[in-house]
Design a protein around this motif. Structure first.
Motif, PDB file in Angstrom:
ATOM      1  N   LEU A 193       0.827  -1.207   0.000  1.00 18.51           N
ATOM      2  CA  LEU A 193       0.000   0.000   0.000  1.00 18.51           C
ATOM      3  C   LEU A 193       0.858   1.253   0.000  1.00 18.51           C
ATOM      4  N   ALA A 194       1.945   1.233   0.764  1.00 13.15           N
ATOM      5  CA  ALA A 194       2.848   2.381   0.797  1.00 13.15           C
ATOM      6  C   ALA A 194       3.497   2.599  -0.569  1.00 13.15           C
ATOM      7  N   ALA A 195       3.776   1.507  -1.288  1.00 14.36           N
ATOM      8  CA  ALA A 195       4.380   1.623  -2.615  1.00 14.36           C
ATOM      9  C   ALA A 195       3.451   2.327  -3.593  1.00 14.36           C
ATOM     10  N   HIS A 196       2.149   2.288  -3.307  1.00 16.96           N
ATOM     11  CA  HIS A 196       1.174   2.996  -4.147  1.00 16.96           C
ATOM     12  C   HIS A 196       1.017   4.456  -3.720  1.00 16.96           C
ATOM     13  N   GLY A 197       1.774   4.885  -2.736  1.00 17.39           N
ATOM     14  CA  GLY A 197       1.761   6.291  -2.329  1.00 17.39           C
ATOM     15  C   GLY A 197       0.570   6.705  -1.490  1.00 17.39           C
TER      16      GLY A 197
END
Length: 451
Positions: A193-197
């Motif tokens: 989820l963090a990789a999706h900003g």
């Protein structure tokens, strides 16, 4: 939606936040086998959302149907409609949120309803419930709402399935459910989820261990019993006539002029009160105090008034009509008496008549909401002369209010004496004129009593 079944105490209040009585009743007739009476209060839950340092950043607003601090929801749309009316129309956005944002649960049905636009995008985050399927229509609607300035949060996320992956580009915030997510799967989920900003909120944080884990994985915000249980706010119930709301919607649908819309609103003081709260809670609030009903209508606009009437109608339940409430009858009669008197005293000044009408309505609002005049008027954005009349009987409007109060008590000599002492334009209020004004004001309100 975060779970909860325990009562919240005043310790959940954040420094600098206004306080309301936490729900507390001396006895419950239902527990004694009697039919429960209609509740005189409305309730609203709010649970803090904090950052890593423990600073308050927002509240999630939660439906509460009564004194007990638990969510008993049978209809998601109805629950959210009641959260909206209680936040905007009864407790007031400044009192509920202070300077912070509010997260409001949104079902699929409500997502496509125009009344969602009553929530100012600068103050509210739309929290899409976990059971919403992200099909093409929903994704397009989310895109529209984001273009309108709303931030979108996804609730109760515990796995990165195809449904969620398809929708992630349309979200700003994701709430990770620590209770539903297996501990072994949590690092991978948070990282993806963090990789999706996305801004990540760890929800249902129950222990210090939960907090340390979620923080170490990269969650930025936190919500759960480890920090605070939902606090229950309470306000006296203010009813809105369902028939009045239907009439109002019909007028808006027929694209009537401002004058006709204003005329209908005059018949229903309670709707006017909530309209003013809407105006002062929204992004459309005027830059100056409101001194007439016309200004409130113009500030809100017919589209916002229609949305508000729809919301009130949906959330109103089966309350008694306004005409059955003696206090509201008094407010309606008094406001029209003052308007008629102002027109009689100064026929070439319609603004004076408008202000007199507003003064009459708000002279009793503090009783309806169980507060003081000063506290009730604060935040409504009324013109100074109206506030001075209601809270202190000052100025010409204050004098007219005192005369109206004497007349409605049947103290005609007292009303005449007040008019003589004031002098000037008030010399026109002779005993005969006062008697006629009383008669006309009473007849006017009676004509709308069924509403």
């Amino acid at each position: 939606m975060p779970f909860g079944s325990s009562s919240a105490g005043s310790s959940d209040l954040q420094p600098g936040q206004p306080s309301f009585p936490v729900a507390d009743e001396a006895h419950e007739t239902a527990a004694q086998g009697q039919a429960a009476p209609a509740q005189p209060f409305v309730y609203l839950g709010r649970q803090p959302i904090i950052d890593r340092q423990g600073a308050l950043t927002a509240y999630e607003l939660l439906f509460r149907g009564g004194v007990h601090n638990r969510a008993e929801i049978e209809d998601d749309k109805l629950a959210t409609a009641q959260v909206m009316t209680r936040t905007i129309g009864q407790l007031g956005v400044p009192a509920v949120l202070g300077r912070h944002h509010g997260y409001v649960n949104i079902s699929r049905e409500l997502l496509f309803d125009d009344i969602v636009h009553l929530l100012p995008p600068g103050r509210f985050v739309l929290e899409v419930l976990e059971h919403v399927k992200f099909d093409a229509a929903v994704l397009e609607r989310l895109a529209q709402l984001r273009r309108a300035g709303y931030r979108i949060a996804f609730d109760d996320v515990s796995a990165l399935d195809d449904n969620l992956l398809r929708a992630l580009p349309y979200a700003d915030i994701v709430k990770v459910d620590l209770m539903q997510t297996p501990r072994a799967a949590l690092p991978e989920l948070v990282a993806a989820l963090a990789a999706h900003g996305k801004t990540l909120i760890a929800e249902k944080v129950e222990t210090g261990e939960d907090f340390e884990l979620a923080s170490s994985l990269g969650c930025e915000l936190f919500q759960g019993y480890f920090f605070a249980r939902p606090q229950v706010l309470r306000a006296p119930k203010v009813r809105a006539s369902r028939l009045a709301l239907v009439r109002l919607l019909a007028l808006v649908a027929n694209d009537v002029g401002i004058a006709e819309l204003e005329r209908e609103l005059r018949s229903h003081p309670g709707v006017v009160v909530q309209l003013l709260r809407l105006v002062n809670s929204s992004a459309y609030a005027p830059g100056r105090p409101i001194s007439s009903l016309r200004e409130a209508v113009l500030a809100a606009g017919t589209r916002q008034i229609a949305r508000w009437a729809q919301l009130l109608l949906y959330a109103s339940g089966r309350d008694l009509p306004w005409g059955s409430d003696p206090l509201v009858q008094l407010a309606g009669t008094r406001s029209h008496f003052m308007e008629l008197a102002a027109r009689s005293l100064n026929p070439h000044n319609p603004d004076f008549a408008d202000s007199a009408f507003m003064t009459g309505i708000f002279s009793l609002v503090h009783v309806l909401v169980g507060s003081t005049p000063a506290h009730t008027l604060d935040g409504l954005g009324l013109a100074r002369e109206i506030s001075a009349a209601v809270d202190g009987n000052r100025g010409e409007l204050g004098t007219l209010l005192r005369i109206a109060m004497a007349a409605e008590r049947g103290d005609h000599d007292g009303a005449q004496q007040l008019a003589r002492e004031a002098g000037g334009i008030f010399d026109g209020l002779t005993p005969m004129v006062l008697a006629e004004l009383n008669l006309w004001a009473g007849a006017w309100f009676t004509a709308y009593a069924e509403g």
